[in-house]
Design an enzyme around this catalytic site. Structure first.
Site, PDB file in Angstrom:
ATOM      1  N   LYS A 176      56.006  23.626  56.358  1.00  0.00           N
ATOM      2  CA  LYS A 176      56.133  22.261  55.504  1.00  0.00           C
ATOM      3  C   LYS A 176      56.927  21.157  56.172  1.00  0.00           C
ATOM      4  O   LYS A 176      57.713  21.264  57.099  1.00  0.00           O
ATOM      5  CB  LYS A 176      56.558  22.673  54.163  1.00  0.00           C
ATOM      6  CG  LYS A 176      55.801  23.635  53.502  1.00  0.00           C
ATOM      7  CD  LYS A 176      54.315  23.222  53.058  1.00  0.00           C
ATOM      8  CE  LYS A 176      53.366  24.236  52.256  1.00  0.00           C
ATOM      9  NZ  LYS A 176      53.285  25.190  52.663  1.00  0.00           N
TER      10      LYS A 176
HETATM   11  C1  PLP Z   1      48.905  23.561  47.999  1.00  0.00           C
HETATM   12  C2  PLP Z   1      49.699  24.748  48.082  1.00  0.00           C
HETATM   13  N1  PLP Z   1      50.201  25.139  46.835  1.00  0.00           N
HETATM   14  C3  PLP Z   1      51.084  26.183  46.754  1.00  0.00           C
HETATM   15  C4  PLP Z   1      51.493  26.666  48.064  1.00  0.00           C
HETATM   16  C5  PLP Z   1      52.677  27.936  48.081  1.00  0.00           C
HETATM   17  O1  PLP Z   1      53.605  27.694  48.508  1.00  0.00           O
HETATM   18  P1  PLP Z   1      54.669  28.885  48.915  1.00  0.00           P
HETATM   19  O2  PLP Z   1      54.274  29.358  50.328  1.00  0.00           O
HETATM   20  O3  PLP Z   1      56.309  28.169  49.176  1.00  0.00           O
HETATM   21  O4  PLP Z   1      54.932  29.695  47.738  1.00  0.00           O
HETATM   22  C6  PLP Z   1      51.284  26.294  49.286  1.00  0.00           C
HETATM   23  C7  PLP Z   1      51.528  26.941  50.271  1.00  0.00           C
HETATM   24  O5  PLP Z   1      51.362  26.771  51.716  1.00  0.00           O
HETATM   25  C8  PLP Z   1      50.327  25.372  49.157  1.00  0.00           C
HETATM   26  O6  PLP Z   1      49.643  24.907  50.578  1.00  0.00           O
END
Ligand code: PLP
Length: 399
Positions: free
Chosen positions: A191
């Protein structure tokens, strides 16, 4: 006589993403390590406050991931089996998994393939008496058109939850994503800012905030810092409902603080690199790029996504990516449509063909290397490698 043409390869592998971790990030973590308190504590509180201030939110709660944030928020909404949540299948599967885990049914609306996002107009057509919430996804650093979603949610008494995993620093009509309403951010290493793993729920709903704070830590009324630090209460805390162990640590929060201070600079550098890609892709007809949304926004270029014209080139996207890897170029796929994953196909609810634009994009898209420490030469080499794969394929086709 000329031998076989060698692929044009970089000397070193260029990953599609790499976190920018600098001396201040490292020193901050070392300071926490030597401080005597490494789990949820004062750094977490400071990071939550700094992030809330940055996005303009009234409340912010840090957790182990955006997935954990989605889980807590969706549980806190009191979703029941039979309820429906409208979202996009063009997302990382965790958005959809967390709806499914509550027992509610994910209902997908098709995307605009140019932006990879859903619209409120399409969501409106999917509303039934069982619909409880809308979860649009801000995609790749661009915001969804929020005003129509806000109106739709108000009109039908639905909760609007923004998946803001890609949207740290993104702006919609001059305001940062994160306020008003409820948004969930991710700080996974790819990110725009990272805490190794981590997520943040920002909300202006004080009751929802209190519930999420409880759910993320065993359902206790207070967290470890409140209990064990000198100023904490001496009496054991009560579990007021069953909860999870999704609490964030001060080690991660320290990274969050130093990364947040540099987020705008990271995003500015991403924008420069993306512009460079935009210019170079003018000359590559087999590759098309996503379009910035039509509404006023600030794009933070979380991902640089392109589409391969698979019919014209005669290679699948995955074959194309394998050829790029041979040339030392890393790529990502954001995303294979969630409904095409094995589990969702086996439910029988979402047959192939039900979301034509999402599936079209899912078969053709890929993400190119994009991270602040990349150079202009790296960008040039990525595009040169793409052209080299296309030329090699053209030679094969005409042989
Ligand atoms: C659109 C979207 N939502 C939710 C998530 C979930 O994030 P995390 O990896 O912090 O759980 C991601 C992770 O890449 C994502 O791209």
């Amino acid at each position: 006589m000329r031998g076989p043409v060698q692929p044009l390869a970089r000397k070193e592998f260029l990953p599609f993403s790499r976190p920018t971790l600098e001396v201040d990030d490292i020193q901050g973590v070392v300071d926490v390590l030597t401080s005597g308190w490494i789990t949820t504590g004062p750094k977490c509180q400071a990071f939550e406050k700094a992030f809330a201030d940055y996005v303009g939110a009234s409340h912010a709660c840090a957790l182990t991931s955006a997935t954990a944030g989605l889980h807590c928020v969706l549980l806190a909404l009191g979703l029941q089996p039979g309820d429906e949540v409208i979202t996009s299948s063009m997302t990382w599967v965790s958005t959809v998994n967390m709806i499914e885990i509550t027992g509610a049914k994910p209902v997908f609306v098709d995307i605009d393939p140019r932006t990879l996002m859903i619209s409120a107009a399409d969501a409106a057509r999917a509303i039934t008496p069982r619909t409880k919430a809308l979860i649009p996804i801000h995609f790749a650093g661009a915001p969804v058109d929020l005003d129509p979603f806000r109106e739709l949610a108000a009109q039908h008494h639905l909760r609007l939850i923004e998946d803001a995993a890609h949207a740290a620093g993104t702006e919609y009509k001059g305001q940062r994503i994160g306020s008003p309403g409820t948004s969930i951010f991710s700080f996974h290493p790819i990110k725009n800012m990272t805490t190794a793993e981590g997520g943040m729920v920002c909300t202006d709903d004080a009751a929802l905030f209190e519930r999420i704070k409880r759910l993320k830590f065993h359902g206790l009324a207070k967290d470890a810092w409140d209990r064990y630090a000198k100023q904490g209460a001496a009496a054991p805390m009560e579990v007021v409902e069953p909860g999870f162990k999704y609490n964030f640590t001060d080690l991660q929060a320290s990274l969050g603080l130093t990364q947040l201070a540099k987020l705008d600079a990271f995003n500015a550098r991403r924008a420069e690199l993306a512009q460079r890609y935009d210019a170079l892709f003018q000359e590559v007809p087999e590759i098309s790029t996503t379009r910035p949304p039509a509404w006023p926004h600030k794009h933070t270029r979380h991902l640089y996504i392109v589409f391969l014209d698979i019919d014209r080139v005669g290679l699948t996207r995955d074959e194309f990516l394998a050829a790029l890897k041979e040339r030392n170029i890393g790529t990502g796929v954001h995303f294979k449509a969630a409904h095409l994953h094995d589990y969702y196909q086996r439910t029988g609810r979402y047959p192939r063909g039900s979301l034509p634009q999402t599936e079209w994009a899912s078969d053709r898209l890929f993400s190119l290397p994009l991270f602040p420490r990349m150079t202009e030469d790296d960008v040039r080499e990525v595009v040169a490698a793409i052209k080299d794969v296309l030329a090699a394929q053209a030679r094969r086709s005409s042989a």
